[in-house]
Scaffold this active site. Structure first.
Site, PDB file in Angstrom:
ATOM      1  CB  SER A  67      -0.952  -0.050   1.200  1.00  0.00           C
ATOM      2  OG  SER A  67      -1.966   0.908   1.108  1.00  0.00           O
ATOM      3  CG  ASP A  92      -5.450  -3.793  -4.021  1.00  0.00           C
ATOM      4  OD1 ASP A  92      -6.141  -2.869  -3.559  1.00  0.00           O
ATOM      5  OD2 ASP A  92      -4.301  -4.051  -3.634  1.00  0.00           O
ATOM      6  CG  HIS A 127      -5.320  -2.837  -0.220  1.00  0.00           C
ATOM      7  ND1 HIS A 127      -4.363  -2.704  -1.204  1.00  0.00           N
ATOM      8  CD2 HIS A 127      -4.900  -2.053   0.817  1.00  0.00           C
ATOM      9  CE1 HIS A 127      -3.410  -1.880  -0.787  1.00  0.00           C
ATOM     10  NE2 HIS A 127      -3.706  -1.477   0.443  1.00  0.00           N
TER      11      HIS A 127
END
Length: 479
Positions: A297, A361, A454
């Site tokens: 991320s 994602d 994610h």
């Protein structure tokens, strides 16, 4: 005498052009005026080298970004408190085996209470995937596959506390723990960037891993970095996401000088400068030592921006020893010119950069790649579907996520992922079993498929179950 606010005002001389959002300067009426006027010059919360923003959509995105940041600033303490309560509850249940045992222990007065600083305490994200061991079937001799699996586990561990990370590195991975660090953000005026170092040393390899922490669900400061659409254009490099540069260590008054200027307000070192100096010291111990950068991320953006500033500073030793950059669910970090610059420099210095994207994602599909926001991905993209089958692609399918045509297929895929959560332990083995907490997020994914996709669980699975062929196959070319 100048006020503190005046002395802290940023000199943008290091940047060719810029657009900086300042939510702390936001006034209610100015906020709505930006939607109806292209004039940016008299908006205190927008500092731009351009006096106008002609596109309504661009002004709308500025509006959304500044409102989101202001909301995060306003709710920072409640969010932190809520996150702490949820984490404490999850650990209270876990440390007492399960909910029913907890009730019995409470009745008997024997309930074990979690300690937030202990090696047993697990973060909100860690509760979705509690695996601690590396996959023993993947060896250092497997090259990129080994480092991709190790990097993802390190990225997952970066969300945990200092004691947990030290324990998992030393006792479970049998590697050398080199420290966990908090780093300052000059713009938020607090320590908001975290990372840790480890050393993986064997007879045939000596590799330092630098793992950056990503965005935690209840960390308002990290979300502000994500939502911040500010950008700076560095000479000969291109436009780069301002929020991510600030998190890496952009100095508020002077940008990216070679050395870090002392500042009495700063309570922790800036990430880029500290990492650079620590790596130089570690690498000087042996000519055989190399290092890799990784993150999930937001952590992924910091991992790839670090070598960008090394290029900017022409740090030859660190560029020679950089073995690779492995990022997971990483957002876009700059414009097309920046992407071309990075690809050229990475190739020139023979640095491998793998950007992993799992299925739907949503984070790697943000910020938008369009004429208004101009953000572009670059590098080798390894895309995995829900079966953890990987392939190298120039861009992820449905690159901007919000598409009416892809909504139904994504929801169908989310249903399949929820079903898979109950069966994967039988088809792939008990180490892939998913707990109730992750299944809750799979259910949320039925409405917003990109949220559950994610998770670190799917990225760990991708690096373990995916074929090593993705590191050798040529990139597909768009028709």
């Amino acid at each position: 005498m100048e006020t503190q606010a005046e002395t802290r005002e940023c000199d943008k001389g290091f940047s060719r052009s810029y657009m900086i959002l300042k939510p702390e300067e936001l006034k209610f009426f100015d906020l709505f005026r930006i939607l109806f006027s292209s004039n940016l010059e008299d908006r205190k919360f927008v500092d731009s080298s351009s006096e106008t923003a002609e596109s309504f959509r661009y002004r709308w995105l500025i509006f959304v970004s500044i409102v989101a940041q202001k909301f995060m600033m306003f709710t920072s303490k409640p969010m932190s408190w809520m996150g702490s309560v949820i984490e404490m509850w999850l650990n209270l249940v876990s440390i007492n085996q399960n909910f029913f045992v907890l009730i019995m222990n409470l009745i008997r007065g024997k309930a074990e209470m979690p300690d937030k600083d202990s090696e047993k305490f697990i973060s909100f994200i860690g509760n979705m995937d509690k695996r601690m061991k590396l996959d023993s079937s993947i060896k250092p001799a497997d090259g990129c596959r080994y480092y991709s699996a190790l990097s993802m586990m390190a990225s997952k561990a970066s969300y945990e506390n200092r004691a947990y990370i030290e324990t998992i590195v030393r006792d479970h991975w049998k590697m050398e723990y080199l420290g966990f660090y908090d780093h300052w953000n000059d713009y938020q005026e607090k320590a908001t960037t975290q990372l840790f170092f480890l050393r993986d040393k064997g007879d045939d390899h000596d590799t330092i891993v630098v793992a950056f922490r990503g965005t935690e669900p209840f960390d308002a400061d990290a979300w502000c970095s994500d939502f911040d659409l500010s950008w700076y254009e560095l000479p000969d490099m291109g436009k780069i996401h301002g929020g991510f540069m600030k998190a890496l260590g952009l100095q508020k008054n002077i940008g990216w000088p070679m050395e870090c200027k002392e500042d009495e307000i700063r309570k922790e070192p800036l990430a880029y400068y500290y990492i650079r100096d620590k790596l130089k010291a570690l690498l000087s111990e042996s000519e055989a030592t190399k290092y890799i950068l990784t993150g999930h991320s937001l952590g992924g953006t910091l991992a790839i921006l670090f070598p960008a500033i090394l290029f900017f500073h022409e740090e030859k030793l660190l560029l020679q020893r950089l073995e690779g950059v492995y990022t997971y669910g990483q957002p876009r970090v700059g414009d097309e010119k920046f992407g071309n610059y990075m690809e050229s420099k990475l190739e020139e210095h023979k640095i491998r950069y793998f950007r992993f994207v799992y299925c739907n994602d949503m984070v790697p599909r943000l910020p938008y790649d369009d004429k208004d926001l101009m953000f572009k991905h670059f590098g080798t993209c390894i895309y995995y579907n829900r079966h953890y089958q990987g392939k190298v692609v120039p861009e992820t399918p449905n690159k901007n996520y919000f598409s009416p045509l892809s909504a139904v297929p994504m929801m169908i895929n989310a249903v399949c992922e929820l079903i898979r959560s109950f069966t994967i332990c039988y088809s792939k083995g008990p180490e892939y079993k998913e707990g109730w907490f992750l299944r809750v997020f799979r259910i949320i994914g039925l409405v917003m498929p990109g949220v559950s996709a994610h998770s670190t669980q799917d990225y760990v699975n991708s690096t373990r179950l995916g074929s090593s062929d993705v590191f050798t196959q040529p990139q597909e070319v768009d028709p």
